[in-house]
Motif scaffolding. Structure first.
Motif, mmCIF file in Angstrom:
data_model
loop_
_atom_site.group_PDB
_atom_site.id
_atom_site.type_symbol
_atom_site.label_atom_id
_atom_site.label_comp_id
_atom_site.label_asym_id
_atom_site.label_seq_id
_atom_site.Cartn_x
_atom_site.Cartn_y
_atom_site.Cartn_z
ATOM 1 N N VAL A 1 31.295 -11.217 -20.438
ATOM 2 C CA VAL A 1 32.085 -11.528 -19.238
ATOM 3 C C VAL A 1 33.325 -10.654 -19.101
ATOM 4 O O VAL A 1 33.955 -10.617 -18.046
ATOM 5 C CB VAL A 1 32.530 -13.011 -19.227
ATOM 6 N N GLY A 2 33.708 -9.952 -20.161
ATOM 7 C CA GLY A 2 34.914 -9.146 -20.117
ATOM 8 C C GLY A 2 36.110 -9.922 -20.643
ATOM 9 O O GLY A 2 36.147 -11.152 -20.614
ATOM 10 N N GLN A 3 37.104 -9.195 -21.108
ATOM 11 C CA GLN A 3 38.250 -9.813 -21.773
ATOM 12 C C GLN A 3 39.064 -10.697 -20.844
ATOM 13 O O GLN A 3 39.478 -11.801 -21.205
ATOM 14 C CB GLN A 3 39.140 -8.712 -22.355
ATOM 15 N N GLU A 4 39.304 -10.234 -19.597
ATOM 16 C CA GLU A 4 40.135 -11.017 -18.682
ATOM 17 C C GLU A 4 39.507 -12.375 -18.391
ATOM 18 O O GLU A 4 40.182 -13.412 -18.433
ATOM 19 C CB GLU A 4 40.366 -10.263 -17.367
ATOM 20 N N LYS A 5 38.225 -12.398 -18.085
ATOM 21 C CA LYS A 5 37.551 -13.665 -17.785
ATOM 22 C C LYS A 5 37.563 -14.588 -19.003
ATOM 23 O O LYS A 5 37.747 -15.801 -18.879
ATOM 24 C CB LYS A 5 36.106 -13.392 -17.349
ATOM 25 N N MET A 6 37.389 -14.002 -20.190
ATOM 26 C CA MET A 6 37.404 -14.822 -21.395
ATOM 27 C C MET A 6 38.792 -15.422 -21.626
ATOM 28 O O MET A 6 38.921 -16.589 -22.002
ATOM 29 C CB MET A 6 36.983 -14.006 -22.611
ATOM 30 N N TYR A 7 39.841 -14.646 -21.378
ATOM 31 C CA TYR A 7 41.196 -15.176 -21.538
ATOM 32 C C TYR A 7 41.464 -16.314 -20.546
ATOM 33 O O TYR A 7 42.096 -17.311 -20.884
ATOM 34 C CB TYR A 7 42.227 -14.064 -21.355
ATOM 35 N N ARG A 8 40.996 -16.151 -19.318
ATOM 36 C CA ARG A 8 41.185 -17.226 -18.336
ATOM 37 C C ARG A 8 40.428 -18.490 -18.774
ATOM 38 O O ARG A 8 40.910 -19.607 -18.594
ATOM 39 C CB ARG A 8 40.732 -16.763 -16.952
ATOM 40 N N ALA A 9 39.251 -18.295 -19.356
ATOM 41 C CA ALA A 9 38.490 -19.443 -19.858
ATOM 42 C C ALA A 9 39.216 -20.104 -21.031
ATOM 43 O O ALA A 9 39.221 -21.342 -21.153
ATOM 44 C CB ALA A 9 37.088 -18.999 -20.282
ATOM 45 N N LEU A 10 39.853 -19.309 -21.892
ATOM 46 C CA LEU A 10 40.629 -19.870 -23.000
ATOM 47 C C LEU A 10 41.839 -20.651 -22.497
ATOM 48 O O LEU A 10 42.249 -21.643 -23.117
ATOM 49 C CB LEU A 10 41.072 -18.759 -23.954
ATOM 50 N N MET B 1 23.774 -31.089 -18.280
ATOM 51 C CA MET B 1 23.735 -32.171 -17.287
ATOM 52 C C MET B 1 24.443 -31.754 -16.001
ATOM 53 O O MET B 1 23.928 -31.951 -14.895
ATOM 54 C CB MET B 1 24.406 -33.425 -17.849
ATOM 55 N N SER B 2 25.638 -31.181 -16.167
ATOM 56 C CA SER B 2 26.447 -30.809 -15.002
ATOM 57 C C SER B 2 25.773 -29.714 -14.180
ATOM 58 O O SER B 2 25.841 -29.710 -12.942
ATOM 59 C CB SER B 2 27.839 -30.359 -15.462
ATOM 60 N N ARG B 3 25.127 -28.785 -14.852
ATOM 61 C CA ARG B 3 24.387 -27.730 -14.146
ATOM 62 C C ARG B 3 23.267 -28.311 -13.289
ATOM 63 O O ARG B 3 22.905 -27.748 -12.255
ATOM 64 C CB ARG B 3 23.805 -26.735 -15.152
ATOM 65 N N GLU B 4 22.723 -29.438 -13.733
ATOM 66 C CA GLU B 4 21.663 -30.115 -12.977
ATOM 67 C C GLU B 4 22.217 -31.117 -11.971
ATOM 68 O O GLU B 4 21.455 -31.835 -11.317
ATOM 69 C CB GLU B 4 20.724 -30.842 -13.950
ATOM 70 N N GLY B 5 23.546 -31.194 -11.866
ATOM 71 C CA GLY B 5 24.172 -32.120 -10.935
ATOM 72 C C GLY B 5 24.144 -33.568 -11.393
ATOM 73 O O GLY B 5 24.306 -34.484 -10.589
ATOM 74 N N LYS B 6 23.958 -33.781 -12.692
ATOM 75 C CA LYS B 6 23.874 -35.130 -13.246
ATOM 76 C C LYS B 6 25.200 -35.517 -13.891
ATOM 77 O O LYS B 6 25.798 -34.729 -14.628
ATOM 78 C CB LYS B 6 22.770 -35.224 -14.305
ATOM 79 N N THR B 7 25.645 -36.728 -13.623
ATOM 80 C CA THR B 7 26.873 -37.208 -14.249
ATOM 81 C C THR B 7 26.819 -38.722 -14.405
ATOM 82 O O THR B 7 26.123 -39.416 -13.647
ATOM 83 C CB THR B 7 28.112 -36.819 -13.418
ATOM 84 N N PHE B 8 27.531 -39.230 -15.408
ATOM 85 C CA PHE B 8 27.668 -40.674 -15.559
ATOM 86 C C PHE B 8 28.557 -41.191 -14.434
ATOM 87 O O PHE B 8 29.503 -40.515 -14.017
ATOM 88 C CB PHE B 8 28.246 -41.014 -16.935
ATOM 89 N N GLY C 1 31.067 -19.720 -13.823
ATOM 90 C CA GLY C 1 31.239 -19.810 -12.374
ATOM 91 C C GLY C 1 31.344 -21.217 -11.843
ATOM 92 O O GLY C 1 31.401 -21.425 -10.616
ATOM 93 N N GLY C 2 31.395 -22.206 -12.731
ATOM 94 C CA GLY C 2 31.504 -23.592 -12.303
ATOM 95 C C GLY C 2 32.820 -23.884 -11.606
ATOM 96 O O GLY C 2 33.866 -23.375 -12.014
ATOM 97 N N VAL D 1 33.262 -28.773 -13.453
ATOM 98 C CA VAL D 1 34.109 -28.973 -14.634
ATOM 99 C C VAL D 1 34.426 -30.451 -14.818
ATOM 100 O O VAL D 1 34.384 -30.973 -15.941
ATOM 101 C CB VAL D 1 35.399 -28.132 -14.516
ATOM 102 N N SER D 2 34.714 -31.137 -13.736
ATOM 103 C CA SER D 2 35.027 -32.569 -13.804
ATOM 104 C C SER D 2 33.827 -33.370 -14.309
ATOM 105 O O SER D 2 33.977 -34.304 -15.107
ATOM 106 C CB SER D 2 35.451 -33.092 -12.426
ATOM 107 N N MET D 3 32.648 -33.006 -13.839
ATOM 108 C CA MET D 3 31.431 -33.672 -14.313
ATOM 109 C C MET D 3 31.244 -33.452 -15.811
ATOM 110 O O MET D 3 30.883 -34.382 -16.554
ATOM 111 C CB MET D 3 30.217 -33.159 -13.539
ATOM 112 N N LEU D 4 31.491 -32.230 -16.259
ATOM 113 C CA LEU D 4 31.325 -31.937 -17.683
ATOM 114 C C LEU D 4 32.290 -32.762 -18.534
ATOM 115 O O LEU D 4 31.908 -33.314 -19.577
ATOM 116 C CB LEU D 4 31.534 -30.446 -17.944
ATOM 117 N N ILE D 5 33.537 -32.850 -18.111
ATOM 118 C CA ILE D 5 34.527 -33.643 -18.849
ATOM 119 C C ILE D 5 34.080 -35.094 -18.941
ATOM 120 O O ILE D 5 34.079 -35.706 -20.023
ATOM 121 C CB ILE D 5 35.912 -33.544 -18.178
#
Length: 431
Positions: free
Chosen positions: A280-289, A374-381, A328-329, A334-338
């Motif tokens: 993904v490149g350094q900048e994208k990885m830093y933003r993810a961190l 789960m979140s990629r499939e649109g599934k959430t509790f 790209g989420g 992200v909220s679903m994943l949490i």
């Protein structure tokens, strides 16, 4: 993003992402010991250490770095007094010599240091008192591992800081939101975060390399690496291996998160591994961190710095969310994943720092990776299912309440069991 909010997020990162040599609880004791000795101005003739239950719990079973394989509060405190340099913060024991190690062992055996439980203290509390003839000095750490709340010499208060002063230095975490964290990650100037994130990635990956190469603890990382089927397996194995090394007394530092090296490892190593695999490149990885670090801190503000709630859960949740962000989420994903992560493994107990922390990291990351799929499939509790609420912020608060309030008695009982303070057989008969 508004400048004051931007600066607040930046201050939180700067205050939290710092290097620490070894488990932060024994290091905090060593730090307080070094501070007290410096204030006294000489090597003391005796010393006393007063700790909260959570400090005792996290020091009991972990090897103190640069101690020659020793464990315990006394070892950490005496090493801090003999060879600690408080100017190095959580790397206070970096310069300990072999002579100081040997002297510390003899002093511990000679009952030079007495340790006591500090009743009704906040969860993170250490007070070290050092004495020499008619003089004494005392250093108190509270709330955060290197936050000096008070320095006293011969009964006179030399220095004192309030909790309000701590907030001004470390940032106001009550202003954090998931949406705000993602906005900050999108707009942050990389130059403002590059140095600390580069250090976190390099330090924690070095620990993962060390755990993979050598024997530490139960070798959880090596065992997991034998599977080696996917990038998720590799990421999980390397995070566990870094914890293996750290809990096993490795002298390499970690860059921490929420006062914990294990949490710092968990929020960073998987994100770095996915970033490299996806190119993904350094900048994208830093933003993810940025996302992983801040989301973990956001969750922990409700749980508390030390509790019966295992911090690997919030850290793994942050890592999973960062991986979702890196792929790209959006805010919804992200909220679903949490929600999916903490609804699954929220409430794993913390029974102190020790080799099994590596397996708890692996289990929490497995839950985060499931939540990602789960979140990629649109599934959430859904709201109303257990502790899941109407939105992600309320769900984070609900699990935080369980960790801070609901598990308070659990914390006491865990400590009692660890210290052999109860007869389990007799108590079970009463139930």
């Amino acid at each position: 993003m508004e400048k004051t909010m931007y600066e607040n997020y930046l201050n939180i990162l700067k205050s939290e992402l710092i290097p620490a040599l070894g488990c932060t609880e024994p290091i905090s004791i060593a730090y307080a010991g070094a501070k007290a000795r410096k204030l006294l101005g000489k090597i003391p003739e005796s010393m006393e250490v007063y700790c909260s239950g959570n400090i005792i719990k996290n020091v009991k079973s972990v090897i103190v770095p640069n101690s020659g394989g020793e464990r315990g509060i006394e070892t950490a405190a005496v090493l801090g007094v003999l060879g600690g340099d408080a100017e190095n913060g959580l790397e206070v024991l970096e310069g300990v010599t072999e002579e100081e190690r040997e002297k510390a062992k003899k002093l511990v055996q000679a009952d030079f240091c007495k340790c006591r439980l500090q009743e009704e203290a906040e969860n993170l509390y250490v007070r070290v008192k050092v004495m020499a003839k008619d003089q004494w000095a005392e250093a108190t750490v509270a709330g955060q591992h290197t936050f000096i709340a008070r320095l006293v010499k011969n009964g006179k208060i030399i220095y004192e800081q309030s909790q309000g002063q701590k907030e001004a230095v470390y940032g106001d975490k009550s202003l954090m939101t998931v949406k705000g964290i993602l906005e900050f990650a999108d707009c942050v100037e990389i130059k403002d975060v590059e140095e600390m994130l580069k250090k976190q990635a390099e330090y924690n990956e070095a620990l993962a390399d060390e755990g993979m190469k050598h024997h530490y603890g139960a070798d959880i990382g090596k065992i997991l690496f034998q599977k080696n089927r996917s990038i998720a397996d590799v990421a999980k194995a390397r995070a566990a291996a870094a914890s293996d090394a750290r809990m096993g007394g490795c002298s390499l530092p970690a860059v921490i998160n929420s006062g914990s090296g294990n949490q710092g490892i968990t929020v960073s190593v998987p994100v770095v591994e996915f970033g490299k695999a996806w190119n993904v490149g350094q900048e994208k990885m830093y933003r993810a961190l940025v996302v992983s670090n801040l989301l973990s801190i956001h969750q922990k503000q409700y749980v508390g710095r030390l509790s019966a709630y295992c911090g690997a859960v919030s850290a793994a949740c942050g890592a999973g969310a960062a991986i979702m962000y890196m792929s790209g989420g959006d805010y919804k994903a992200v909220s679903m994943l949490i929600t999916n992560t903490i609804a699954n493994v929220g409430g794993i107990i913390c029974d102190g720092a020790k080799p099994s922390c590596a397996s708890k990291i692996a289990a929490s990351l497995e839950a985060a990776f499931l939540a990602y799929e789960m979140s990629r499939e649109g599934k959430t509790f859904l709201p109303g299912e257990g502790v899941v609420k109407e939105n992600v912020e309320e769900t984070i608060k609900s699990i935080g309440y369980i960790g801070r309030v609901g598990m308070k008695q659990t914390d006491i009982e865990v400590l009692n069991i660890m210290m052999d303070n109860i007869d389990l057989r007799e108590n079970m008969k009463k139930i």
